[in-house]
Design a protein around this motif. Sequence first.
Motif, PDB file in Angstrom:
ATOM      1  N   MET A 169       0.848  -1.193   0.000  1.00 52.09           N
ATOM      2  CA  MET A 169       0.000   0.000   0.000  1.00 52.09           C
ATOM      3  C   MET A 169       0.886   1.246   0.000  1.00 52.09           C
ATOM      4  N   PRO A 170       0.639   2.224  -0.900  1.00 43.87           N
ATOM      5  CA  PRO A 170       1.452   3.437  -0.906  1.00 43.87           C
ATOM      6  C   PRO A 170       1.336   4.191   0.409  1.00 43.87           C
ATOM      7  N   MET A 171       2.426   4.878   0.757  1.00 44.05           N
ATOM      8  CA  MET A 171       2.399   5.655   1.990  1.00 44.05           C
ATOM      9  C   MET A 171       1.564   6.914   1.798  1.00 44.05           C
ATOM     10  N   SER A 172       0.964   7.399   2.886  1.00 42.10           N
ATOM     11  CA  SER A 172       0.230   8.651   2.829  1.00 42.10           C
ATOM     12  C   SER A 172       1.203   9.805   2.719  1.00 42.10           C
ATOM     13  N   GLU A 173       0.694  10.952   2.362  1.00 40.65           N
ATOM     14  CA  GLU A 173       1.551  12.132   2.206  1.00 40.65           C
ATOM     15  C   GLU A 173       2.309  12.442   3.483  1.00 40.65           C
ATOM     16  N   ASN A 174       1.675  12.192   4.644  1.00 39.38           N
ATOM     17  CA  ASN A 174       2.323  12.497   5.918  1.00 39.38           C
ATOM     18  C   ASN A 174       3.478  11.558   6.221  1.00 39.38           C
ATOM     19  N   ASP A 175       3.530  10.415   5.517  1.00 38.69           N
ATOM     20  CA  ASP A 175       4.577   9.440   5.775  1.00 38.69           C
ATOM     21  C   ASP A 175       5.690   9.492   4.735  1.00 38.69           C
ATOM     22  N   GLN A 176       5.654  10.477   3.848  1.00 33.82           N
ATOM     23  CA  GLN A 176       6.571  10.480   2.721  1.00 33.82           C
ATOM     24  C   GLN A 176       8.027  10.614   3.129  1.00 33.82           C
ATOM     25  N   ASP A 182      18.829   3.264   5.138  1.00 30.53           N
ATOM     26  CA  ASP A 182      17.885   4.366   5.261  1.00 30.53           C
ATOM     27  C   ASP A 182      17.742   5.066   3.912  1.00 30.53           C
ATOM     28  N   GLY A 183      16.509   5.402   3.551  1.00 33.86           N
ATOM     29  CA  GLY A 183      16.248   6.063   2.282  1.00 33.86           C
ATOM     30  C   GLY A 183      16.116   5.132   1.101  1.00 33.86           C
ATOM     31  N   ALA A 184      16.420   3.836   1.301  1.00 35.95           N
ATOM     32  CA  ALA A 184      16.355   2.887   0.186  1.00 35.95           C
ATOM     33  C   ALA A 184      15.724   1.558   0.571  1.00 35.95           C
ATOM     34  N   GLY A 185      15.721   1.215   1.858  1.00 35.00           N
ATOM     35  CA  GLY A 185      15.208  -0.074   2.281  1.00 35.00           C
ATOM     36  C   GLY A 185      16.212  -1.177   1.995  1.00 35.00           C
ATOM     37  N   THR A 186      15.731  -2.335   1.604  1.00 34.49           N
ATOM     38  CA  THR A 186      16.630  -3.453   1.322  1.00 34.49           C
ATOM     39  C   THR A 186      17.380  -3.208   0.020  1.00 34.49           C
ATOM     40  N   SER A 197      11.648   5.777   4.370  1.00 37.47           N
ATOM     41  CA  SER A 197      10.933   6.318   3.224  1.00 37.47           C
ATOM     42  C   SER A 197      11.889   6.436   2.044  1.00 37.47           C
ATOM     43  N   PRO A 198      11.385   6.310   0.818  1.00 33.26           N
ATOM     44  CA  PRO A 198      12.267   6.372  -0.348  1.00 33.26           C
ATOM     45  C   PRO A 198      12.814   7.780  -0.586  1.00 33.26           C
ATOM     46  N   LEU A 199      14.120   7.845  -0.807  1.00 33.59           N
ATOM     47  CA  LEU A 199      14.793   9.091  -1.172  1.00 33.59           C
ATOM     48  C   LEU A 199      15.396   8.877  -2.560  1.00 33.59           C
ATOM     49  N   LYS A 200      14.774   9.477  -3.573  1.00 41.19           N
ATOM     50  CA  LYS A 200      15.099   9.172  -4.966  1.00 41.19           C
ATOM     51  C   LYS A 200      16.565   9.419  -5.305  1.00 41.19           C
ATOM     52  N   ASP A 201      17.097  10.584  -4.930  1.00 44.86           N
ATOM     53  CA  ASP A 201      18.476  10.903  -5.299  1.00 44.86           C
ATOM     54  C   ASP A 201      19.451   9.900  -4.692  1.00 44.86           C
ATOM     55  N   GLU A 202      19.189   9.511  -3.457  1.00 39.18           N
ATOM     56  CA  GLU A 202      20.056   8.525  -2.808  1.00 39.18           C
ATOM     57  C   GLU A 202      19.973   7.183  -3.521  1.00 39.18           C
ATOM     58  N   MET A 203      18.767   6.737  -3.842  1.00 36.07           N
ATOM     59  CA  MET A 203      18.615   5.461  -4.528  1.00 36.07           C
ATOM     60  C   MET A 203      19.289   5.484  -5.898  1.00 36.07           C
ATOM     61  N   ASP A 204      19.211   6.615  -6.583  1.00 37.25           N
ATOM     62  CA  ASP A 204      19.904   6.754  -7.867  1.00 37.25           C
ATOM     63  C   ASP A 204      21.401   6.531  -7.697  1.00 37.25           C
ATOM     64  N   PHE A 258      21.421  -2.586  -6.173  1.00 31.61           N
ATOM     65  CA  PHE A 258      20.071  -2.867  -6.643  1.00 31.61           C
ATOM     66  C   PHE A 258      19.099  -2.598  -5.504  1.00 31.61           C
ATOM     67  N   ILE A 259      18.037  -1.860  -5.786  1.00 30.29           N
ATOM     68  CA  ILE A 259      17.028  -1.528  -4.780  1.00 30.29           C
ATOM     69  C   ILE A 259      15.897  -2.546  -4.876  1.00 30.29           C
ATOM     70  N   LEU A 260      15.503  -3.115  -3.765  1.00 35.18           N
ATOM     71  CA  LEU A 260      14.419  -4.090  -3.780  1.00 35.18           C
ATOM     72  C   LEU A 260      13.113  -3.455  -4.215  1.00 35.18           C
ATOM     73  N   ASP A 261      12.790  -2.271  -3.687  1.00 34.50           N
ATOM     74  CA  ASP A 261      11.514  -1.619  -4.005  1.00 34.50           C
ATOM     75  C   ASP A 261      11.706  -0.111  -3.951  1.00 34.50           C
ATOM     76  N   ARG A 262      11.869   0.512  -5.091  1.00 38.78           N
ATOM     77  CA  ARG A 262      12.091   1.961  -5.136  1.00 38.78           C
ATOM     78  C   ARG A 262      10.854   2.739  -4.713  1.00 38.78           C
ATOM     79  N   THR A 263       9.675   2.162  -4.872  1.00 37.85           N
ATOM     80  CA  THR A 263       8.449   2.891  -4.567  1.00 37.85           C
ATOM     81  C   THR A 263       8.234   3.058  -3.075  1.00 37.85           C
ATOM     82  N   THR A 264       8.474   1.995  -2.309  1.00 30.76           N
ATOM     83  CA  THR A 264       8.184   2.033  -0.871  1.00 30.76           C
ATOM     84  C   THR A 264       9.417   1.999   0.011  1.00 30.76           C
ATOM     85  N   ALA A 265      10.583   1.640  -0.556  1.00 34.93           N
ATOM     86  CA  ALA A 265      11.812   1.463   0.239  1.00 34.93           C
ATOM     87  C   ALA A 265      11.582   0.500   1.399  1.00 34.93           C
ATOM     88  N   LYS A 266      10.864  -0.580   1.136  1.00 37.76           N
ATOM     89  CA  LYS A 266      10.567  -1.513   2.212  1.00 37.76           C
ATOM     90  C   LYS A 266      11.811  -2.299   2.614  1.00 37.76           C
TER      91      LYS A 266
END
Length: 289
Positions: free
Chosen positions: A1-8, A109-113, A136-143, A151-159
């Motif tokens: 489930m996508p995170m809410s705006e408050n959890d971004q 942190d910022g990327a998850g697994t 929470s996902p941090l795009k620049d860091e994951m890049d 390799f990022i397991l899940d860029r959308t949720t950073a689980k």
Amino acid sequence: MPMSENDQDTHIIEAVGRSKIVIKDGKVTEVSGSRIRHCPLAKKFALPVDDITPDAVRANIEHRMESWGMCRSHRSVCGRAEFVGFGASELIGSGLSSKSLDAAVLACDGAGTVIATSPELVQGIGGRMSGLVSTSPLKDEMDRIEQNGGFILDRTTAKVDQVLGVSRASAQGFRTIAVTVASADDAVSIRKDHPDAFIFGVHLSGISEEDAARIISVSDIVTACASKWIWELAGPRALVQAGTAVPVFALTPQGKRLILEKIERTDRPVLITGSKLPSYGPEVPQPLI
């Protein structure tokens, strides 16, 4: 489930004796009390924590955020500096250098697994990191992680899902896979599904006797942390103990070999002696929990 705006932009970590730290929008918003009073490792942090209080833990975390960007988009993801002789990232990085390992599944942190394949990425991610609960996902860091061969397991949720991370690494063709785990359930599942995985138990302060026994039964190396049960149960079973203040215990020939490889590769002086284990140094975390 996508995170809410408050959890971004919310990151939860545990550090220095299971203090819970919540970081939102680049600021520390919550620090719970630690379950321990003193830790010899914490006294060696870049910003030392002598007496473990919420204010001291907050200051240490804020220093990490300012100095290398923890839980911020500009976070450093690669590094060479070693902070402890036989930490998880130092040992796994050594294994990648020697080719006894070819991938590592870590929590960042910022990327998850994350699946990392270079010593520099392993050290950059794990060298100064504490126990990651969620992030929470941090795009620049994951890049930057991907640009450096990760390799990022899940860029959308950073689980954070170390079990799935090992399965993904295996599917990508990696064969000698190290994984850091803080959960006995995860460790048991990984050993069942991937018998050849190299399991490294980390962040085990406060683990129950039952879970300590379970994680010890399937791990190659475990960190003692401030865990009463890891000290008492893993110590007598260990083939090698590295360190005496906050040691790691090698529980399998593979774990022993990784520690010996690290000794072979280091320029630091090392004392080797026979001893009944565990061996307690003059300072250990107080109290053990």
